[in-house]
Structures are given as C-alpha cells and as structure tokens.
Design a protein around this motif. Structure first.
Motif, PDB file in Angstrom:
ATOM      1  N   LEU A  70       2.939   5.005   7.096  1.00 51.21           N
ATOM      2  CA  LEU A  70       2.555   3.976   6.131  1.00 51.21           C
ATOM      3  C   LEU A  70       1.763   2.830   6.731  1.00 51.21           C
ATOM      4  O   LEU A  70       1.257   1.970   6.003  1.00 51.21           O
ATOM      5  N   THR A  71       1.632   2.800   8.061  1.00 50.95           N
ATOM      6  CA  THR A  71       0.921   1.685   8.684  1.00 50.95           C
ATOM      7  C   THR A  71      -0.550   1.627   8.301  1.00 50.95           C
ATOM      8  O   THR A  71      -1.180   0.563   8.404  1.00 50.95           O
ATOM      9  N   LEU A  72      -1.109   2.738   7.847  1.00 47.35           N
ATOM     10  CA  LEU A  72      -2.514   2.748   7.450  1.00 47.35           C
ATOM     11  C   LEU A  72      -2.722   2.239   6.025  1.00 47.35           C
ATOM     12  O   LEU A  72      -3.859   2.113   5.571  1.00 47.35           O
ATOM     13  N   ASP A  73      -1.633   1.971   5.307  1.00 44.05           N
ATOM     14  CA  ASP A  73      -1.766   1.311   4.015  1.00 44.05           C
ATOM     15  C   ASP A  73      -2.325  -0.096   4.224  1.00 44.05           C
ATOM     16  O   ASP A  73      -2.174  -0.695   5.298  1.00 44.05           O
ATOM     17  N   GLY A  74      -2.931  -0.638   3.174  1.00 39.25           N
ATOM     18  CA  GLY A  74      -3.392  -2.010   3.260  1.00 39.25           C
ATOM     19  C   GLY A  74      -2.215  -2.984   3.275  1.00 39.25           C
ATOM     20  O   GLY A  74      -1.092  -2.638   2.901  1.00 39.25           O
ATOM     21  N   ASN A  75      -2.492  -4.199   3.704  1.00 41.91           N
ATOM     22  CA  ASN A  75      -1.487  -5.259   3.718  1.00 41.91           C
ATOM     23  C   ASN A  75      -1.404  -5.875   2.324  1.00 41.91           C
ATOM     24  O   ASN A  75      -2.394  -6.437   1.840  1.00 41.91           O
ATOM     25  N   PRO A  76      -0.248  -5.776   1.635  1.00 42.43           N
ATOM     26  CA  PRO A  76      -0.155  -6.320   0.272  1.00 42.43           C
ATOM     27  C   PRO A  76      -0.539  -7.788   0.163  1.00 42.43           C
ATOM     28  O   PRO A  76      -1.096  -8.215  -0.847  1.00 42.43           O
ATOM     29  N   VAL A  77      -0.265  -8.568   1.197  1.00 47.31           N
ATOM     30  CA  VAL A  77      -0.580  -9.993   1.172  1.00 47.31           C
ATOM     31  C   VAL A  77      -2.088 -10.220   1.087  1.00 47.31           C
ATOM     32  O   VAL A  77      -2.560 -11.176   0.472  1.00 47.31           O
ATOM     33  N   LEU A  78      -2.867  -9.326   1.720  1.00 48.96           N
ATOM     34  CA  LEU A  78      -4.324  -9.467   1.720  1.00 48.96           C
ATOM     35  C   LEU A  78      -4.975  -8.712   0.567  1.00 48.96           C
ATOM     36  O   LEU A  78      -6.208  -8.691   0.453  1.00 48.96           O
ATOM     37  N   ASN A  79      -4.162  -8.076  -0.278  1.00 51.23           N
ATOM     38  CA  ASN A  79      -4.690  -7.350  -1.432  1.00 51.23           C
ATOM     39  C   ASN A  79      -4.905  -8.340  -2.574  1.00 51.23           C
ATOM     40  O   ASN A  79      -4.011  -8.597  -3.379  1.00 51.23           O
ATOM     41  N   LEU A  80      -6.090  -8.889  -2.650  1.00 50.25           N
ATOM     42  CA  LEU A  80      -6.408  -9.885  -3.674  1.00 50.25           C
ATOM     43  C   LEU A  80      -6.952  -9.237  -4.940  1.00 50.25           C
ATOM     44  O   LEU A  80      -7.436  -9.918  -5.839  1.00 50.25           O
ATOM     45  N   ALA A  81      -6.865  -7.906  -5.004  1.00 51.84           N
ATOM     46  CA  ALA A  81      -7.287  -7.176  -6.193  1.00 51.84           C
ATOM     47  C   ALA A  81      -6.196  -7.177  -7.250  1.00 51.84           C
ATOM     48  O   ALA A  81      -6.485  -7.110  -8.442  1.00 51.84           O
ATOM     49  N   SER A  82      -4.962  -7.268  -6.832  1.00 55.40           N
ATOM     50  CA  SER A  82      -3.835  -6.995  -7.724  1.00 55.40           C
ATOM     51  C   SER A  82      -3.136  -8.267  -8.193  1.00 55.40           C
ATOM     52  O   SER A  82      -3.006  -9.236  -7.454  1.00 55.40           O
ATOM     53  N   PHE A  83      -2.686  -8.223  -9.456  1.00 53.99           N
ATOM     54  CA  PHE A  83      -1.860  -9.297 -10.000  1.00 53.99           C
ATOM     55  C   PHE A  83      -0.395  -9.143  -9.596  1.00 53.99           C
ATOM     56  O   PHE A  83       0.405 -10.048  -9.808  1.00 53.99           O
ATOM     57  N   VAL A  84      -0.030  -8.001  -9.053  1.00 53.04           N
ATOM     58  CA  VAL A  84       1.376  -7.665  -8.835  1.00 53.04           C
ATOM     59  C   VAL A  84       1.992  -8.535  -7.732  1.00 53.04           C
ATOM     60  O   VAL A  84       1.390  -8.758  -6.677  1.00 53.04           O
ATOM     61  N   THR A  85       3.202  -9.006  -7.981  1.00 57.55           N
ATOM     62  CA  THR A  85       3.909  -9.906  -7.076  1.00 57.55           C
ATOM     63  C   THR A  85       4.121  -9.276  -5.698  1.00 57.55           C
ATOM     64  O   THR A  85       4.546  -8.124  -5.585  1.00 57.55           O
ATOM     65  N   THR A  86       3.813 -10.021  -4.657  1.00 54.21           N
ATOM     66  CA  THR A  86       3.981  -9.542  -3.282  1.00 54.21           C
ATOM     67  C   THR A  86       4.944 -10.415  -2.475  1.00 54.21           C
ATOM     68  O   THR A  86       5.105 -10.199  -1.269  1.00 54.21           O
ATOM     69  N   TYR A  87       5.563 -11.408  -3.116  1.00 48.90           N
ATOM     70  CA  TYR A  87       6.519 -12.256  -2.394  1.00 48.90           C
ATOM     71  C   TYR A  87       7.689 -12.610  -3.298  1.00 48.90           C
ATOM     72  O   TYR A  87       7.514 -13.007  -4.448  1.00 48.90           O
ATOM     73  N   MET A  88       8.898 -12.435  -2.769  1.00 51.99           N
ATOM     74  CA  MET A  88      10.105 -12.948  -3.412  1.00 51.99           C
ATOM     75  C   MET A  88      11.021 -13.482  -2.319  1.00 51.99           C
ATOM     76  O   MET A  88      10.938 -13.061  -1.161  1.00 51.99           O
ATOM     77  N   GLU A  89      11.903 -14.375  -2.676  1.00 51.96           N
ATOM     78  CA  GLU A  89      12.800 -14.981  -1.696  1.00 51.96           C
ATOM     79  C   GLU A  89      13.831 -13.973  -1.195  1.00 51.96           C
ATOM     80  O   GLU A  89      14.178 -13.009  -1.891  1.00 51.96           O
ATOM     81  N   LYS A  90      14.317 -14.212   0.012  1.00 51.64           N
ATOM     82  CA  LYS A  90      15.266 -13.299   0.643  1.00 51.64           C
ATOM     83  C   LYS A  90      16.524 -13.128  -0.201  1.00 51.64           C
ATOM     84  O   LYS A  90      17.073 -12.023  -0.308  1.00 51.64           O
TER      85      LYS A  90
END
Length: 514
Positions: A70-90
């Motif tokens: 899975l390391t070749l997947d893009g980094n969700p944080v740098l995926n500015l194409a998507s509206f989908v949430t990439t951060y939630m609190e622990k």
C-alpha cells in the motif's frame, strides 16, 4: 464510487510478468517463517493475486507485506481532489475501532447505537430548519453509507409518490422525468438509469456553472417527479439558487417538489452562511441529503437523508421487519452495515457543537479565500466563489491571454510529481471546452500547507513555461499516457468501455472527484 472489477482468465493469470521468467527457478527454502519478516520465505514470493493461497501466513508477515504493497498509494493528506475527511481525533478513532464488530442493523442487540442514529437525524433535521413545532408534524430520516445511497432513496421516494398521485387520478404513470443541472454528480445519472426515470438537464454554460431557475421550472411537466438543486456543485463549489426555483414554483402554482443535494454544502452553509435560504424553510423542499464523510468530518462512509414529512416517503417503500427480536422500519438499499461511522458522526456533533463547526468551516473559508487570492496573483482565472458564498474550495484555470503552450492537465501532472493530487478536468456538457483545476480545502489543510502548495504550483508553471515546444509536446504525450497515478490501472472490463448512455459517454464530460 465502487468500480467494476475484471476477473482475468487463466492464461492471463499464468502469464509471467517478464517473458522467460517462468523458466527461472527460486529456492523457496524451508517451509516455515523465520524470526525476521524479510528473512521469511514469504518475502521472496509474490503476494497472492488471483486464487486463495493453500497455506497460512503468520499475522505479522501478512500485515507487513500488505503495508508494503500500500505504500505506493497516494498520501490522503496531499489528496486535494477529494472532499472526503482525512483527519479525525484519536479519541473518536478509538470509539470507532471499538464499534467495528457491531452490526448496525441489529437494534435489539445494540439499542444504544440505534438511539445514536435517532439523535443524529434529529440534530440534522433541526439544523436544516425542519418543521418540528407542531405535534402533527413528523420529520423522518435515516443514515446511509453515503450521499449516493441517500440520493437513490430520495429519488425512489419522489418517483413512487408521483406514481401514486398519477394512479389515483387515473393517468399514465410510465414516463417519469427529473429536472437537474448537467453538473450533477454521477450518482444522479445512476439513480435515473436504475429507476427508469428520464433525465431533463439544464446545461451549464461557460459563464454560468449552475442550474438556471427559469429554465429548470420551464422543463417541468405533468411527468416530472421533482427538481434537484445542488448545494455545492462538485466542479466549482457554487451553491445553486434553490430559493429562486422554489419561488418560481410557488408563483406559477406548480405542484413539483425539490430535493436538495447538500452532499458537500450541508455541513458548511448552515455555519458560514446561515441566512442563505436553501433548506426546509422553503415550502417546496421535501427532502435533503448530506454526506457525513465530507464536511460532516467523519471518515467514509456515512450519509444522511431527511424528509419533511412522511407524506413524501410512501408507506409501501418502508419495510417493517422483526430482525433478531426487534421490530424496526427499514428503508435502505442495503441491510447489514457497521456502526462505526454513525458513532463517529455523533462524536463530532457533541464534541464540536455549532461553535466548533462554525470555527472550522470559517477557517476553511478563509484559507480558500487566501489560496484564491494568491492564484489570481499568479495569473490564474478563479472560477469558484469566495467569502462563504460557495464551498471552501478553489476552482481555477489558466488565463488564455497568456497563451501558454501547456494546459491544466500538464500542471496537475507536475504537481503529482511533488506528491500533490490536484485534479484537472473538463467542465460539464455545453461548457466542456473549459478545462479547470480544483483544490478542496479540508479540515487538515492548514495555512502552512497551503503556502507549500502555492510554491509548488508556481514552480510547476515555471517549469512548464521553460520547456521548448518539442520537450513540451513530449511531456504532453507522457501526461496522456500516464494519466493515472500508477500508469497501469486495469480496472475496466473492455466490454463496458465506450458506452454512450451516460453524460460522459455522450459528451466526453469528466466527473469531478467527490
């Protein structure tokens, strides 16, 4: 959305990656794992691709090898194409992880979880100014796996209600239609296709990126089940003028309901632009959907749909069932599903409240306005609206007066080489000659990260501008050939290519990522 997967035939499965490789033999070593993951026999083998493996694999090795894959997947944080949430609190991640074994549909076993959905529906209904003041008013709603399911349910409800009225009047009910903008997300096309409803599109133009209220109302006839308006068009983030559509229907005494697709804007507008009238304050609005996993700030996938009154959700679509000991009313396209996302949504509601959502959405709006101002200074044309009049995103394109020898797709590819995913696409039908790029500003897109993006956009444009015509032509061909992240996507079955029934098939429209 979920793509169709092609199952390779046996000859493809047995074809080596490199010709002649089948003649190369590897010593597999002893038939057991060593203390080291990369010293085990599994590290010297390919991961199973097509058939169940015959033997087990130690859990540590299975986990590590999948992580490596899975390391070749893009980094969700740098995926500015998507509206989908990439951060939630622990803390909420832990709550959601604990709920993974819970089947949300089992109300008897997990009554508190079911009650949490009820609380969320009530909060959302009141956020959208649903009529709850009188005893005889009964707003209803449900959670879904996303706005796509919510839109399917709302469309089905509109169609059945229209059919029932036509049957009662002794009229033909075989030719339903729905009015919507050509900038709709593909799930609207799917709903119309799956439920056999004719699409009546109000085309956008190169100057207008949203539905035209006058044209939309003029398309309504006796077979129209409803009008869809969008609170946050995926291409440019504009809010369509639901109030204008509503007022025209009222003025002309036309009996036609409105469904508001608030997938993206439903958790933005109430906090950034509360005076905007788009919701149940308008008498023709009968149902609204929203995505919890977009600006609702929950990981995918959770969505919501709310109806003004049971009148707008025909009784025959709702199934009363006794499952695992509890009576329950069900209106879904699926049955079993996890409880984690609904619990995550409730956490965000009580953790943030109106003040927290307002603070976050206001910051996102300010960041989007800052990015838009910087891109305008760099010579781009800004196509989105700022100051809270639209979604917190920036849609932009190259200015033709600069006569660049490259296009937006080339800029997007340059940014991809820096790790950023900033999509380039063509506009909806009737304006598809327009190319544009879009940056979605999400909760974890801070000002400092925004500055880093601005630097890289400037660098990308400067790099392309310095290329001579020959090198630029080669680069353009490279971009076309390697348009996907990996350059080797093979998801589509050839049988389904070159279809002509969708807007993309008919016009070449590319759908904005959502």
């Amino acid at each position: 959305m979920v793509h169709l997967s092609t199952v390779p035939n046996d000859s493809a499965v047995n074809t080596p990656l490199v010709e002649g490789l089948q003649n190369v033999k590897f010593d597999e070593g002893p038939d057991e794992a060593t203390a080291s993951i990369y010293g085990s026999r599994f590290a010297a083998q390919d991961l199973p691709n097509h058939a169940f493996p015959d033997q087990e694999m130690p859990k540590e090795i299975a986990s590590r090898l999948i992580k490596d894959h899975l390391t070749l997947d893009g980094n969700p944080v740098l995926n500015l194409a998507s509206f989908v949430t990439t951060y939630m609190e622990k803390e909420v991640e832990e709550l959601m992880a604990e709920a993974l074994p819970k089947n949300f549909i089992d109300y008897e076993e997990y009554p508190q979880t079911a009650d949490i959905q009820n609380r969320c529906v009530s909060m959302i209904a009141r956020l959208y100014n649903a009529p709850t003041g009188n005893d005889d008013e009964s707003v209803i709603g449900t959670s879904t796996v996303g706005s796509s399911e919510a839109i399917m349910l709302a469309t089905l409800a509109m169609k059945r209600r229209w059919q029932n009225k036509r049957k009662a009047a002794g009229k033909d009910y075989s030719k339903p239609n729905i009015v919507m903008s050509s900038a709709v997300q593909v799930c609207w096309e799917k709903a119309a296709r799956y439920f056999e409803i004719e699409e009546k599109y109000v085309n956008v133009t190169e100057e207008r990126y949203v539905i035209d209220p006058e044209e939309a109302v003029s398309l309504v006839d006796e077979n129209t089940i409803g009008i869809c308006t969008i609170l946050g068009v995926t291409y440019t983030g504009h809010y369509e003028d639901t109030k204008a559509v509503n007022d025209l229907l009222v003025k002309k005494n036309i009996d036609c309901p409105i469904h508001v697709d608030a997938a993206s804007g439903g958790f933005v507008a109430p906090f950034v632009n509360p005076s905007l009238e788009w919701d149940f304050r308008l008498e023709k609005v009968i149902s609204i959907n929203v995505s919890g996993h977009k600006y609702g700030l929950v990981y995918p996938g959770v969505g919501w749909v709310v109806w003004r009154d049971p009148e707008y959700l025909p009784k025959e679509l709702v199934f009363n069932i006794n499952y695992l000991g509890a009576d329950q009313a069900s209106f879904t396209l699926n049955f079993s599903k996890g409880a984690s996302q609904v619990i995550g949504q409730y956490y965000q509601f009580i953790r943030l409240g109106r003040k927290g959502y307002t603070s976050i959405m206001s910051n996102l709006t300010k960041t989007a306005d800052y990015l838009a101002a910087c891109l305008a200074k760099l010579g781009f044309i800004i196509m989105s609206e700022g100051a809270g009049k639209g979604l917190p995103l920036v849609a932009f394109r190259l200015d033709p007066k600069h006569k660049h020898q490259f296009d937006e797709f080339a800029v997007a590819h340059q940014l991809r080489e820096r790790g950023w995913v900033v999509p380039a696409y063509t506009m909806a039908p009737n304006a598809q000659k327009l190319k544009l790029m879009r940056v979605v500003v999400r909760e974890d897109f801070s000002r400092s990260r925004c500055d880093a993006l601005i630097v890289d956009i400037k660098l990308a444009v400067d790099t392309l501008a310095e290329m001579d015509s020959k090198r630029l032509a080669e680069h353009t061909q490279h971009v076309k050939k390697h348009v996907s992240h990996s350059g080797k996507a093979k998801h589509s079955h050839p049988h389904y290519k070159k279809e002509k029934h969708s807007l993309q098939g008919k016009t070449g429209k590319t759908h904005a990522v959502c």
